[in-house]
Design a protein around this motif. Structure first.
Motif, PDB file in Angstrom:
ATOM      1  N   SER A  54       2.271 -71.231   6.728  1.00 36.96           N
ATOM      2  CA  SER A  54       1.341 -70.219   7.243  1.00 36.96           C
ATOM      3  C   SER A  54      -0.085 -70.773   7.309  1.00 36.96           C
ATOM      4  CB  SER A  54       1.390 -68.969   6.367  1.00 36.96           C
ATOM      5  OG  SER A  54       1.029 -69.280   5.036  1.00 36.96           O
ATOM      6  N   THR A  55      -0.462 -71.577   6.325  1.00 38.13           N
ATOM      7  CA  THR A  55      -1.791 -72.191   6.347  1.00 38.13           C
ATOM      8  C   THR A  55      -1.907 -73.176   7.500  1.00 38.13           C
ATOM      9  OG1 THR A  55      -1.867 -71.995   3.946  1.00 38.13           O
ATOM     10  CG2 THR A  55      -3.470 -73.456   4.969  1.00 38.13           C
ATOM     11  N   LEU A  56      -0.842 -73.908   7.776  1.00 35.96           N
ATOM     12  CA  LEU A  56      -0.861 -74.844   8.893  1.00 35.96           C
ATOM     13  C   LEU A  56      -1.016 -74.107  10.225  1.00 35.96           C
ATOM     14  CD1 LEU A  56       1.905 -77.393   7.818  1.00 35.96           C
ATOM     15  CD2 LEU A  56      -0.562 -77.708   7.802  1.00 35.96           C
ATOM     16  N   PHE A  57      -0.359 -72.950  10.369  1.00 34.08           N
ATOM     17  CA  PHE A  57      -0.511 -72.156  11.590  1.00 34.08           C
ATOM     18  C   PHE A  57      -1.944 -71.643  11.733  1.00 34.08           C
ATOM     19  CE2 PHE A  57       4.236 -71.193  11.653  1.00 34.08           C
ATOM     20  CZ  PHE A  57       4.467 -72.076  12.698  1.00 34.08           C
ATOM     21  N   ILE A  58      -2.545 -71.230  10.642  1.00 32.02           N
ATOM     22  CA  ILE A  58      -3.928 -70.741  10.688  1.00 32.02           C
ATOM     23  C   ILE A  58      -4.874 -71.878  11.087  1.00 32.02           C
ATOM     24  CG2 ILE A  58      -5.824 -69.880   9.262  1.00 32.02           C
ATOM     25  CD1 ILE A  58      -3.709 -68.278   7.692  1.00 32.02           C
ATOM     26  N   VAL A  59      -4.697 -73.043  10.484  1.00 35.45           N
ATOM     27  CA  VAL A  59      -5.545 -74.188  10.814  1.00 35.45           C
ATOM     28  C   VAL A  59      -5.336 -74.594  12.269  1.00 35.45           C
ATOM     29  CG1 VAL A  59      -5.923 -76.645  10.331  1.00 35.45           C
ATOM     30  CG2 VAL A  59      -5.707 -75.013   8.457  1.00 35.45           C
ATOM     31  N   PHE A  60      -4.101 -74.577  12.739  1.00 33.17           N
ATOM     32  CA  PHE A  60      -3.813 -74.904  14.138  1.00 33.17           C
ATOM     33  C   PHE A  60      -4.502 -73.914  15.074  1.00 33.17           C
ATOM     34  CE2 PHE A  60      -1.084 -74.461  17.926  1.00 33.17           C
ATOM     35  CZ  PHE A  60      -1.202 -75.753  18.423  1.00 33.17           C
ATOM     36  N   GLY A  61      -4.474 -72.636  14.741  1.00 31.28           N
ATOM     37  CA  GLY A  61      -5.155 -71.628  15.553  1.00 31.28           C
ATOM     38  C   GLY A  61      -6.657 -71.844  15.591  1.00 31.28           C
ATOM     39  N   ILE A  62      -7.240 -72.208  14.457  1.00 27.46           N
ATOM     40  CA  ILE A  62      -8.684 -72.460  14.405  1.00 27.46           C
ATOM     41  C   ILE A  62      -9.036 -73.678  15.251  1.00 27.46           C
ATOM     42  CG2 ILE A  62     -10.560 -73.203  12.875  1.00 27.46           C
ATOM     43  CD1 ILE A  62      -9.282 -71.417  10.720  1.00 27.46           C
ATOM     44  N   VAL A  63      -8.239 -74.741  15.152  1.00 22.43           N
ATOM     45  CA  VAL A  63      -8.503 -75.948  15.927  1.00 22.43           C
ATOM     46  C   VAL A  63      -8.387 -75.661  17.425  1.00 22.43           C
ATOM     47  CG1 VAL A  63      -7.600 -78.262  16.475  1.00 22.43           C
ATOM     48  CG2 VAL A  63      -7.868 -77.556  14.102  1.00 22.43           C
ATOM     49  N   VAL A  64      -7.371 -74.918  17.825  1.00 22.67           N
ATOM     50  CA  VAL A  64      -7.208 -74.579  19.243  1.00 22.67           C
ATOM     51  C   VAL A  64      -8.373 -73.725  19.714  1.00 22.67           C
ATOM     52  CG1 VAL A  64      -5.778 -73.260  20.859  1.00 22.67           C
ATOM     53  CG2 VAL A  64      -4.716 -74.865  19.286  1.00 22.67           C
ATOM     54  N   SER A  65      -8.839 -72.784  18.894  1.00 21.79           N
ATOM     55  CA  SER A  65      -9.969 -71.941  19.271  1.00 21.79           C
ATOM     56  C   SER A  65     -11.243 -72.760  19.444  1.00 21.79           C
ATOM     57  CB  SER A  65     -10.205 -70.866  18.213  1.00 21.79           C
ATOM     58  OG  SER A  65      -9.079 -70.050  18.077  1.00 21.79           O
ATOM     59  N   VAL A  66     -11.495 -73.677  18.529  1.00 22.46           N
ATOM     60  CA  VAL A  66     -12.693 -74.518  18.632  1.00 22.46           C
ATOM     61  C   VAL A  66     -12.616 -75.397  19.873  1.00 22.46           C
ATOM     62  CG1 VAL A  66     -13.918 -76.447  17.536  1.00 22.46           C
ATOM     63  CG2 VAL A  66     -13.229 -74.465  16.181  1.00 22.46           C
ATOM     64  N   GLU A  67     -11.466 -75.981  20.128  1.00 22.83           N
ATOM     65  CA  GLU A  67     -11.317 -76.836  21.306  1.00 22.83           C
ATOM     66  C   GLU A  67     -11.463 -76.024  22.596  1.00 22.83           C
ATOM     67  OE1 GLU A  67     -11.022 -80.133  21.670  1.00 22.83           O
ATOM     68  OE2 GLU A  67     -11.241 -80.393  19.518  1.00 22.83           O
ATOM     69  N   GLY A  69     -13.266 -73.296  22.944  1.00 20.03           N
ATOM     70  CA  GLY A  69     -14.692 -73.002  23.053  1.00 20.03           C
ATOM     71  C   GLY A  69     -15.481 -74.194  23.543  1.00 20.03           C
ATOM     72  N   TYR A  70     -15.162 -75.375  23.060  1.00 21.61           N
ATOM     73  CA  TYR A  70     -15.848 -76.589  23.498  1.00 21.61           C
ATOM     74  C   TYR A  70     -15.558 -76.876  24.968  1.00 21.61           C
ATOM     75  CZ  TYR A  70     -17.393 -81.449  23.622  1.00 21.61           C
ATOM     76  OH  TYR A  70     -18.022 -82.627  23.951  1.00 21.61           O
ATOM     77  N   PHE A  71     -14.313 -76.682  25.372  1.00 23.61           N
ATOM     78  CA  PHE A  71     -13.966 -76.873  26.780  1.00 23.61           C
ATOM     79  C   PHE A  71     -14.690 -75.868  27.657  1.00 23.61           C
ATOM     80  CE2 PHE A  71     -11.296 -75.825  30.452  1.00 23.61           C
ATOM     81  CZ  PHE A  71     -11.293 -77.050  31.086  1.00 23.61           C
ATOM     82  N   GLY A  72     -14.776 -74.619  27.198  1.00 28.72           N
ATOM     83  CA  GLY A  72     -15.517 -73.606  27.948  1.00 28.72           C
ATOM     84  C   GLY A  72     -16.982 -73.964  28.078  1.00 28.72           C
ATOM     85  N   TYR A  73     -17.578 -74.467  27.001  1.00 23.46           N
ATOM     86  CA  TYR A  73     -18.974 -74.901  27.037  1.00 23.46           C
ATOM     87  C   TYR A  73     -19.165 -76.019  28.052  1.00 23.46           C
ATOM     88  CZ  TYR A  73     -23.136 -77.478  25.642  1.00 23.46           C
ATOM     89  OH  TYR A  73     -24.321 -78.157  25.646  1.00 23.46           O
ATOM     90  N   LYS A  74     -18.259 -77.011  28.028  1.00 20.50           N
ATOM     91  CA  LYS A  74     -18.367 -78.111  28.973  1.00 20.50           C
ATOM     92  C   LYS A  74     -18.190 -77.631  30.412  1.00 20.50           C
ATOM     93  CE  LYS A  74     -16.103 -81.831  28.053  1.00 20.50           C
ATOM     94  NZ  LYS A  74     -15.159 -82.851  27.582  1.00 20.50           N
ATOM     95  N   ALA A  75     -17.290 -76.675  30.638  1.00 24.27           N
ATOM     96  CA  ALA A  75     -17.070 -76.158  31.991  1.00 24.27           C
ATOM     97  C   ALA A  75     -18.301 -75.412  32.495  1.00 24.27           C
ATOM     98  CB  ALA A  75     -15.845 -75.242  32.008  1.00 24.27           C
ATOM     99  N   VAL A  76     -18.906 -74.574  31.627  1.00 24.79           N
ATOM    100  CA  VAL A  76     -20.113 -73.842  32.027  1.00 24.79           C
ATOM    101  C   VAL A  76     -21.255 -74.808  32.276  1.00 24.79           C
ATOM    102  CG1 VAL A  76     -21.863 -72.221  31.185  1.00 24.79           C
ATOM    103  CG2 VAL A  76     -19.442 -71.683  30.932  1.00 24.79           C
ATOM    104  N   LYS A  77     -21.392 -75.814  31.435  1.00 23.16           N
ATOM    105  CA  LYS A  77     -22.457 -76.803  31.618  1.00 23.16           C
ATOM    106  C   LYS A  77     -22.257 -77.581  32.914  1.00 23.16           C
ATOM    107  CE  LYS A  77     -24.842 -80.528  29.309  1.00 23.16           C
ATOM    108  NZ  LYS A  77     -24.876 -81.471  28.224  1.00 23.16           N
ATOM    109  N   TRP A  78     -21.004 -77.923  33.243  1.00 26.67           N
ATOM    110  CA  TRP A  78     -20.725 -78.653  34.468  1.00 26.67           C
ATOM    111  C   TRP A  78     -21.079 -77.795  35.690  1.00 26.67           C
ATOM    112  CZ3 TRP A  78     -17.067 -77.832  38.398  1.00 26.67           C
ATOM    113  CH2 TRP A  78     -16.929 -78.893  39.303  1.00 26.67           C
ATOM    114  N   ILE A  79     -20.704 -76.528  35.645  1.00 27.86           N
ATOM    115  CA  ILE A  79     -21.034 -75.612  36.758  1.00 27.86           C
ATOM    116  C   ILE A  79     -22.542 -75.461  36.867  1.00 27.86           C
ATOM    117  CG2 ILE A  79     -20.869 -73.221  37.542  1.00 27.86           C
ATOM    118  CD1 ILE A  79     -18.031 -73.183  36.337  1.00 27.86           C
ATOM    119  N   TYR A  80     -23.209 -75.315  35.730  1.00 27.70           N
ATOM    120  CA  TYR A  80     -24.659 -75.153  35.724  1.00 27.70           C
ATOM    121  C   TYR A  80     -25.367 -76.371  36.317  1.00 27.70           C
ATOM    122  CZ  TYR A  80     -29.356 -74.178  33.972  1.00 27.70           C
ATOM    123  OH  TYR A  80     -30.700 -73.948  33.875  1.00 27.70           O
TER     124      TYR A  80
END
Length: 87
Positions: A54-67, A69-80
């Motif tokens: 269960s801890t591994l699933f939580i950590v995996f979810g956090i890592v996917v969320s951070v990645e 968010g980072y991809f979204g930031y890069k996409a918005v910056k690229w469009i900008y």
């Protein structure tokens, strides 16, 4: 002004994509599936003593969320940066 309209279009597109979900009726899982998921949770709890699944699933979810968010930031910056006159 351009950024405002880009966000306005983005919000409209997100609303358009999620609109069909509001047409679906409220549903619940069958009793058999609920029981099966409960039993699977009990089995995973036994393995949790040796390997914290269960801890591994939580950590995996956090890592996917951070990645995501980072991809979204890069996409918005690229469009900008594609807007003429903005450096």
């Amino acid at each position: 002004m351009i950024v405002y309209w880009l966000f306005k279009i983005l919000i409209y597109l997100l609303g358009l994509v999620t609109a069909p979900l509001t047409l679906l009726p409220v549903a619940s899982l069958s009793v058999n599936l609920t029981g099966t998921l409960s039993q699977a949770g009990n089995y995973l709890a036994l393995f949790d003593l040796f390997l914290p699944i269960s801890t591994l699933f939580i950590v995996f979810g956090i890592v996917v969320s951070v990645e995501a968010g980072y991809f979204g930031y890069k996409a918005v910056k690229w469009i900008y940066n594609k807007i003429p006159g903005v450096n």
